[in-house]
Scaffold this active site. Structure first.
Site, PDB file in Angstrom:
ATOM      1  N   SER A 166       0.714  -1.196   0.223  1.00 41.52           N
ATOM      2  CA  SER A 166      -0.098   0.119  -0.017  1.00 41.52           C
ATOM      3  C   SER A 166       1.019   1.267   0.225  1.00 41.52           C
ATOM      4  CB  SER A 166      -1.105  -0.392   1.233  1.00 41.52           C
ATOM      5  OG  SER A 166      -1.081   1.402   1.165  1.00 41.52           O
ATOM      6  N   ASP A 313      -6.716   0.271  -9.045  1.00 43.26           N
ATOM      7  CA  ASP A 313      -7.680   1.027  -8.502  1.00 43.26           C
ATOM      8  C   ASP A 313      -8.218   0.773 -10.060  1.00 43.26           C
ATOM      9  OD1 ASP A 313      -7.850   2.378  -6.366  1.00 43.26           O
ATOM     10  OD2 ASP A 313      -6.015   4.110  -7.457  1.00 43.26           O
TER      11      ASP A 313
HETATM   12  C1  S3P Z   1      -3.097   5.696  -3.682  1.00 39.13           C
HETATM   13  C2  S3P Z   1      -2.660   4.088  -2.885  1.00 39.13           C
HETATM   14  C3  S3P Z   1      -3.474   3.397  -3.401  1.00 39.13           C
HETATM   15  C4  S3P Z   1      -4.970   3.713  -4.330  1.00 39.13           C
HETATM   16  C5  S3P Z   1      -5.463   5.480  -3.989  1.00 39.13           C
HETATM   17  C6  S3P Z   1      -4.060   6.185  -4.387  1.00 39.13           C
HETATM   18  C7  S3P Z   1      -2.079   6.985  -2.978  1.00 39.13           C
HETATM   19  O1  S3P Z   1      -4.379   3.548  -1.835  1.00 39.13           O
HETATM   20  O2  S3P Z   1      -5.882   2.424  -4.454  1.00 39.13           O
HETATM   21  O3  S3P Z   1      -6.331   4.984  -4.696  1.00 39.13           O
HETATM   22  O4  S3P Z   1      -1.916   7.671  -3.322  1.00 39.13           O
HETATM   23  O5  S3P Z   1      -1.263   6.395  -2.583  1.00 39.13           O
HETATM   24  P1  S3P Z   1      -3.304   1.967  -0.808  1.00 39.13           P
HETATM   25  O6  S3P Z   1      -2.629   2.899  -1.025  1.00 39.13           O
HETATM   26  O7  S3P Z   1      -4.893   1.402  -0.120  1.00 39.13           O
HETATM   27  O8  S3P Z   1      -3.156   0.365  -2.384  1.00 39.13           O
END
Ligand code: S3P
Length: 435
Positions: A166, A313
């Protein structure tokens, strides 16, 4: 408000999708922590990024919004002011988790809240590592969700082995590490998007990356920058999918970010048989290109493992493409979809079934047996922007009309979505009606 869309043929034209959401958030956050002015070109003026601006405004950061640019007047690494109100992160997980990393080391206390969807999303994933760094951060209801209360403290560096790939978790830890007393590193099971690492380096921080580990060294100062935000590949994904599934289509998507930690959608489109090519590849902090896409005969594939964070996403719209592909598509290792703005596995499967698709929910993804004709339905968007846009795409090539509930939720990441989609529909075709 509802929205009805019906079958189309031959989408044509050029689209410049709005600026990347992840990069827009970061440019305001890092600009606020820098000394001097950060000038942001092509900032995404969607509701999520506006939540980030509003949180920093409450912490004394002056942001000028001009017709073309956003100017952030940074106050330095220790220059944020105690907000005299709760910080409202709206619908935005990125705002909540990244700002938590910043707040953990400030010399004040504050609280964060969010909307009904954000209040259900897991925060233990950042509470745990930040607490390991010495942070005083707690979920006030004791359920590891928002509201969060953070009392800023001096933090110490750690090495964190993250159980999830993440970028929000990684970024929260790296941002906390900016002012810790020793280096901080994060290792992920798979590499997630690396915008934080790239942009923090641009702002003058020392950040290294090796395989799936990122390390940050405590910084003295960050320096205001000029940031040009590329188009959001996660927004471009809806037009890539539309052009691939609607026969007779040819679309040019201008200036789309193609960072290799985000380009899983392009890999999947190609592996499914999609006709996609790049033109005008550029490097301006982040790589970008114009992408030409033509309708194609798609076939099913298996999507799993380290590609998942690179297209997390985009999986809702990939599921739509899979319904129009021959054969079976299997999506695995994507349990993270359950903790997005909605449970995107459940919502996608339920809505695709309503349209007549042969789709099955699994623990960590779904199985889609493509090739069955879809028909119009009343789609529950769950107020989730990516669900509303995915089903707008699905309805472009199915019989009958589709109604999408709470369709205005697209304003989270793509306020002009329906206008841009409509511009691709050939003259004489009515895109949809608003009730
Ligand atoms: C993001 C990371 C992702 C993504 C979100 C934006 C970011 O989430 O799904 O729309 O800007 O770091 P996760 O870190 O929960 O995977």
């Amino acid at each position: 408000m509802k929205y009805e869309i019906s079958k189309k043929h031959g989408l044509r034209g050029e689209i410049t999708v709005p600026g990347d959401k992840s990069i827009s958030h970061r440019s305001v956050m890092f600009g606020a922590l820098a000394n001097g002015i950060t000038e942001i070109d092509n900032f995404l003026r969607g509701a999520d990024c506006l939540s980030t601006i509003s949180c920093f405004t409450k912490m004394g950061i002056h942001t000028e919004v001009t017709p073309t640019k956003i100017l952030v007047h940074g106050n330095g690494l220790h220059g944020l002011k105690a907000p005299n109100q709760i910080l409202d992160c709206g619908n935005s997980g990125t705002t909540t988790r990244l700002i938590s990393g910043i707040l953990a080391s400030q010399n004040f206390s504050c609280s964060m809240v969010g909307d009904a969807s954000l209040k259900k999303r897991p925060m233990k994933r950042i509470i745990r590592p930040l607490a390991m760094m010495g942070a005083d951060i707690r979920s006030t209801l004791g359920n590891d969700c928002l509201p969060l209360r953070i009392n800023g403290k001096q933090l110490h560096g750690i090495h964190y082995q993250s159980p999830v790939a993440s970028a929000q978790v990684k970024s929260a830890i790296l941002l906390a590490g900016l002012t810790a007393d020793s280096p901080t590193s994060v290792t992920e099971p798979y590499l997630s998007r690396n915008h934080t690492e790239l942009m923090l380096r641009t702002f003058g921080a020392e950040v290294t990356s090796e395989d799936t580990t990122a390390t940050i060294y405590p910084a003295e100062e960050l320096y205001g920058q000029k940031i040009v935000v590329p188009g959001d590949i996660s927004s471009a994904a809806f037009f890539l999918a539309s052009a691939l599934i609607v026969p007779g289509s040819e679309i040019l998507l201008k200036n789309v970010g193609i960072n290799p930690t985000r380009d899983g959608m392009l890999t999947v489109c190609r592996e499914m048989g999609g006709n996609i090519s790049y033109e005008n590849v550029k490097m301006d902090g982040e790589p970008s290109a114009d992408i030409l896409v033509r309708s194609s005969d798609l076939h099913g594939i298996t999507i799993q493992g380290d590609i998942i964070p690179k297209l997390i996403d985009e999986l809702p719209v990939i599921a739509v493409m899979a319904c129009y592909a021959k054969g079976t598509t299997i999506i695995k290792d994507a349990a993270e979809l359950k903790v997005k703005e909605s449970n995107r596995i459940r919502i996608m499967v339920d809505n695709l079934k309503l349209m007549g698709a042969d789709v099955e929910e699994t623990d960590d993804g779904m199985i889609i047996r493509g090739g069955r004709p879809l028909h119009g339905a009343v789609i529950n968007s769950a107020n989730d922007h990516r669900i509303a846009m995915s089903f707008s795409v699905a309805s472009l090539n199915c019989e009958g009309e589709t109604t999408i509930t709470r369709k205005d939720c697209v304003s989270i990441s793509y306020p002009r979505f329906y206008i841009d989609m409509k511009s691709l529909v050939n003259a004489g075709q009515d895109f949809g009606r608003v009730y």
